[in-house]
Design a protein around this motif. Sequence first.
Motif, PDB file in Angstrom:
ATOM      1  N   GLY A   1      -1.740   2.073  -1.697  1.00 23.95           N
ATOM      2  CA  GLY A   1      -1.026   2.915  -0.745  1.00 23.95           C
ATOM      3  C   GLY A   1      -1.639   4.270  -0.512  1.00 23.95           C
ATOM      4  O   GLY A   1      -1.696   4.758   0.627  1.00 23.95           O
TER       5      GLY A   1
ATOM      6  N   TYR B   1       6.396   5.375   5.831  1.00 23.78           N
ATOM      7  CA  TYR B   1       6.210   3.929   5.931  1.00 23.78           C
ATOM      8  C   TYR B   1       6.098   3.252   4.575  1.00 23.78           C
ATOM      9  O   TYR B   1       5.775   2.068   4.503  1.00 23.78           O
ATOM     10  CB  TYR B   1       4.967   3.622   6.776  1.00 23.78           C
TER      11      TYR B   1
ATOM     12  N   GLU C   1       3.361  -3.126   5.008  1.00 27.51           N
ATOM     13  CA  GLU C   1       1.988  -3.641   5.001  1.00 27.51           C
ATOM     14  C   GLU C   1       1.505  -3.980   6.408  1.00 27.51           C
ATOM     15  O   GLU C   1       0.310  -3.847   6.702  1.00 27.51           O
ATOM     16  CB  GLU C   1       1.899  -4.863   4.096  1.00 27.51           C
TER      17      GLU C   1
ATOM     18  N   SER D   1       0.399  -0.788   7.890  1.00 26.89           N
ATOM     19  CA  SER D   1      -0.836  -0.374   7.230  1.00 26.89           C
ATOM     20  C   SER D   1      -2.037  -1.175   7.724  1.00 26.89           C
ATOM     21  O   SER D   1      -3.111  -0.614   8.003  1.00 26.89           O
ATOM     22  CB  SER D   1      -0.673  -0.531   5.708  1.00 26.89           C
TER      23      SER D   1
ATOM     24  N   ARG E   1      -8.339   6.865   4.980  1.00 27.17           N
ATOM     25  CA  ARG E   1      -8.758   5.651   5.695  1.00 27.17           C
ATOM     26  C   ARG E   1     -10.234   5.707   6.070  1.00 27.17           C
ATOM     27  O   ARG E   1     -10.905   4.664   6.121  1.00 27.17           O
ATOM     28  CB  ARG E   1      -7.876   5.454   6.927  1.00 27.17           C
TER      29      ARG E   1
ATOM     30  N   VAL F   1      -4.702   4.400   1.964  1.00 29.09           N
ATOM     31  CA  VAL F   1      -4.539   4.230   3.408  1.00 29.09           C
ATOM     32  C   VAL F   1      -3.507   5.194   3.989  1.00 29.09           C
ATOM     33  O   VAL F   1      -3.097   5.066   5.136  1.00 29.09           O
ATOM     34  CB  VAL F   1      -4.129   2.766   3.744  1.00 29.09           C
ATOM     35  N   ALA F   2      -3.120   6.203   3.209  1.00 27.37           N
ATOM     36  CA  ALA F   2      -1.986   7.050   3.589  1.00 27.37           C
ATOM     37  C   ALA F   2      -2.342   8.158   4.569  1.00 27.37           C
ATOM     38  O   ALA F   2      -1.459   8.717   5.217  1.00 27.37           O
ATOM     39  CB  ALA F   2      -1.352   7.657   2.338  1.00 27.37           C
TER      40      ALA F   2
ATOM     41  N   CYS G   1      -2.399  -8.083   5.225  1.00 28.50           N
ATOM     42  CA  CYS G   1      -1.249  -7.464   4.571  1.00 28.50           C
ATOM     43  C   CYS G   1      -1.120  -8.007   3.148  1.00 28.50           C
ATOM     44  O   CYS G   1      -0.955  -9.218   2.950  1.00 28.50           O
ATOM     45  CB  CYS G   1       0.045  -7.781   5.318  1.00 28.50           C
TER      46      CYS G   1
ATOM     47  N   VAL H   1      -4.534  -4.646   2.188  1.00 22.57           N
ATOM     48  CA  VAL H   1      -3.953  -3.295   2.131  1.00 22.57           C
ATOM     49  C   VAL H   1      -2.502  -3.340   1.681  1.00 22.57           C
ATOM     50  O   VAL H   1      -1.767  -4.294   1.940  1.00 22.57           O
ATOM     51  CB  VAL H   1      -4.041  -2.582   3.500  1.00 22.57           C
TER      52      VAL H   1
ATOM     53  N   ALA I   1       1.253  -0.970   1.599  1.00 22.05           N
ATOM     54  CA  ALA I   1       1.957  -0.065   2.513  1.00 22.05           C
ATOM     55  C   ALA I   1       1.451   1.353   2.332  1.00 22.05           C
ATOM     56  O   ALA I   1       0.987   1.741   1.254  1.00 22.05           O
ATOM     57  CB  ALA I   1       3.452  -0.137   2.261  1.00 22.05           C
ATOM     58  N   MET I   2       1.542   2.147   3.384  1.00 22.17           N
ATOM     59  CA  MET I   2       0.950   3.489   3.407  1.00 22.17           C
ATOM     60  C   MET I   2       1.783   4.472   2.582  1.00 22.17           C
ATOM     61  O   MET I   2       2.964   4.690   2.864  1.00 22.17           O
ATOM     62  CB  MET I   2       0.838   3.982   4.847  1.00 22.17           C
TER      63      MET I   2
END
Length: 406
Positions: A10, A50, A79, A82, A19, A13-14, A139, A40, A42-43
Amino acid sequence: MKIIVQKFGGTSVASEEARIAVKDKVQQAIRNGFAPVVVVSAMGRKGAPYATDTLIDTLKEANISVNVREMDMLMCCGEIISSCVMAATLQKYGINAMALTGGQAGIITDSQFGAARIKNIKVSYLMRLLESGIIPVVCGFQGMTENNFKFTTLGRGGSDTSAAALGAALKADCVEIYTDVEGIMTADPRLVKEANILEQISYAEVCQMAYNGAKVIHPRAVEIAMGSNIPMYVKSTFSDAPGTLITSESGGRSAGSEVVINESCASGVANLSDLVQFRIELNPTDFAAGRNLFEDLAAAGISVGCLNLSEKEAMFAVFTPDQERTIKVLDESGFKYVCNTGCAKVSVVGSAMRGVPGIMATFVAALAAKNIAILQTVDSDTTISAIVKEEHLVDAVTALHYAFKL
């Protein structure tokens, strides 16, 4: 085709900056001749807009008693967001990428919402994408039932599990787990400042460390990789450090550019907090008492750990949220017991400890030197654990880390 599965947590990719770091890792894999499959989470973490916990809170504002199907469907959204954002980021930099749900990637599960098990992975579509030069951004944490196409989630550590399972199904060369730390460490660095990054560790050892409290990677993912003998790496998204290799053999710890062979036969110290220890009197002439006790606990949905059982006594630990339910079971069954609150578990893990004289002596002496009372011990071929008072946890972890020369 050389395939690599790269999983990003998380924090990886937040933000846009994070990213871009992910994009750099994907490009490096391509330059090294690999066809990457990106997985990935979830962010962000709890509180981020999210993050999965945030989405759950939003749903519970509508109805505290949420149907499990709707809960899984919502939890999959983090996800999905994301993967779409990460695919768009890769596309922005000229990388041909496509976002996929777990089901679209071929991950087929049973229908146990919230803790689904993967039954099969149909890789034909993923292989067609890879052969066409398209990078799937999958995801994590989710799959789909086979016949009625319902979203399911894989439970805690599900994105790690997704990555390992995809690696096994695709016969990948390796699986990389990217996070915000540079590898698996000999102890929690928040407790032990001198903790070191392990260069290499065995599947079995890292599973034991995870089960005993280390949180870098989920043990189910490691077990899947072990079953297919796929090397796994735990690395940082935000540095070029080599990370920790998880494979069939244990190794050493990293000291700059050198590898230090572990002199002590141990690989690390793990810890769990927020425990309650129970000591229950048993009647040595009532052979069914112990069986009935654990059947009653199981029927109440209570998982016990650190179990010691003798003719006259049973000892075990539960997490604090299970304390009242455990007390209720014991009271209703008429057992006499002592309840020790505010406990923690500290464990030394190492496959090379097997059969080595003096390991327990070193363990006990390290805690005794700090005047730390051992309330209970439990051990296996690769692990020695003790229940101590939580107020002594930092001293216990530090003392064992030093005593075992980690």
